[in-house]
Design an enzyme around this catalytic site. Structure first.
Site, PDB file in Angstrom:
ATOM      1  N   ASP A 157       0.831  -1.203   0.000  1.00  0.00           N
ATOM      2  CA  ASP A 157       0.000   0.000   0.000  1.00  0.00           C
ATOM      3  C   ASP A 157       0.869   1.259   0.000  1.00  0.00           C
ATOM      4  OD1 ASP A 157      -2.399   1.372  -0.140  1.00  0.00           O
ATOM      5  OD2 ASP A 157      -2.905   1.113   1.981  1.00  0.00           O
ATOM      6  N   LYS A 159       1.846   4.634  -1.125  1.00  0.00           N
ATOM      7  CA  LYS A 159       1.147   5.786  -1.721  1.00  0.00           C
ATOM      8  C   LYS A 159       1.484   7.005  -0.878  1.00  0.00           C
ATOM      9  CE  LYS A 159      -3.069   4.755   0.872  1.00  0.00           C
ATOM     10  NZ  LYS A 159      -4.539   4.709   0.862  1.00  0.00           N
ATOM     11  N   THR A 202      -4.905   0.356  -2.377  1.00  0.00           N
ATOM     12  CA  THR A 202      -5.720   1.507  -2.736  1.00  0.00           C
ATOM     13  C   THR A 202      -5.871   1.479  -4.248  1.00  0.00           C
ATOM     14  OG1 THR A 202      -4.753   2.684  -0.885  1.00  0.00           O
ATOM     15  CG2 THR A 202      -5.849   4.015  -2.559  1.00  0.00           C
TER      16      THR A 202
END
Ligand code: ATP
Length: 316
Positions: A157, A159, A202
């Site tokens: 994840d 980001k 995401t």
């Protein structure tokens, strides 16, 4: 009860470390060892507060997780993975987990305090970043990912929201709640091992292999890394769309626009990272691993050994 199982194979909801060889076993701490101050932020199952160690005066970010809420929503497994993955990490670019403790209601994780907030906020306000700033943050993120992978973890994840910044505007990668621990001698691996079917991460940063239900490996983090470089240079992520479904279509079709104004070396590294086949993706073992990325012309001039001790370029 301090332990609670939510099903046959679910781990128990206790982050106490009972194994004396575990790095967190020694120097156990308790709730009253800290003074608690301002709320830094809130997650779905957690509140993050400033906590000051009464003995040393040092400030930390204390993540307080509500036990009942976690059990009710079947998140026990993710909390355990977050703790186990974080406790393997020891790197200036990754939030360090110092201690865990609990009381009747909550579990507590004592973490590095990243006082300047999320890279996301700066990208939203200030991007496009200039080339030197983009290069600096990309290099720090790459070193953090390298460490995560070396310690047998896939983050899954990566980001800008999960890249925090400390007082000196250096990065601290956080949020290991979607992570996967990939080495053999770990028992938390569970049913995920055979190949990941469930959606984690995401939408905008999800790799094509995950959408194909192929096994997800370290290269998924390199895909997300490519998305983050693109985003710092342009202010939006490459596969943006109004709905998750449309985002997934774009990712599957590798449908993104490379802005003309990106410098040639940036275009090249992004294109190599945003490759659908993970084996052909920049950073894969076959293509020379992370070292090959470090050697790319985009990173010319980066002092890899000293970057975390250097002065961060101004974000303006
Ligand atoms: P969710 O659980 O819903 O995915 P989240 O992962 O953001 O949300 P937390 O990890 O509890 O949830 O973090 C909540 C907020 O607290 C974050 O958005 C961040 O701004 C802040 N925060 C988290 N960790 C730290 C830290 N180590 N230092 C400073 N602020 C932090």
């Amino acid at each position: 009860s301090l332990t609670h199982t939510t099903g046959g194979s679910e781990p128990t909801l206790s982050t106490e470390v009972d194994d004396p060889s575990h790095p967190l076993y020694h120097h156990r701490r308790i709730v009253s060892d800290f003074d608690y101050g301002d709320i830094l932020g809130e997650g779905s199952y957690s509140t993050v507060l400033i906590g000051k160690d009464k003995r040393t005066g040092k400030q930390y970010a204390v993540k307080r997780l509500d036990k009942a809420h976690i059990v009710k929503n079947n998140k026990v497994k993710y909390v355990m993975i977050e703790r186990d993955a974080l406790s393997r990490m020891n790197h200036p670019g990754i939030v360090k987990l110092y201690w865990t403790y609990k009381d009747n209601r909550s579990l507590y994780f004592v973490l590095d305090l990243a006082r300047s907030g999320e890279l996301y906020t700066y990208v939203r306000r200030l991007a496009p970043f200039d080339l030197d700033t983009t290069k600096f943050y990309a290099a720090e993120i790459l070193l953090a990912i390298e460490h995560i992978h070396e310690r047998g973890v896939i983050h899954r994840d990566i980001k800008p929201e999960n890249i925090l910044l400390d007082d000196n505007m250096h990065i601290k990668v956080t949020d290991f709640g979607s992570a996967k621990i990939i080495d053999e001698n770990n028992q938390q691996e569970g049913e995920d091992t055979a190949g990941t079917r469930s959606f984690v991460g995401t939408a905008e940063y999800v790799s094509p292999e995950l959408l194909r239900s192929d096994p997800v490996s370290k290269e998924a983090d390199m895909w997300a890394f490519g998305c983050v470089i693109y985003q710092m240079l342009s202010c939006k992520s490459p596969f943006k769309a109004p709905t998750d479904y449309l985002i997934f279509q774009k990712i599957k079709n590798l449908e993104y626009v490379m802005p003309d104004e990106f410098p040639p070396a940036a275009k090249d590294i992004i294109q190599k990272l945003l490759t659908s086949d993970p084996e052909q993706r920049f950073g894969s073992q076959a293509l020379g691993g992370i070292q090959a990325i470090k050697d790319h012309p985009f990173f010319d001039g980066v002092d890899w050994e000293n970057i975390f001790n250097s002065t961060a370029p101004p974000l303006k």
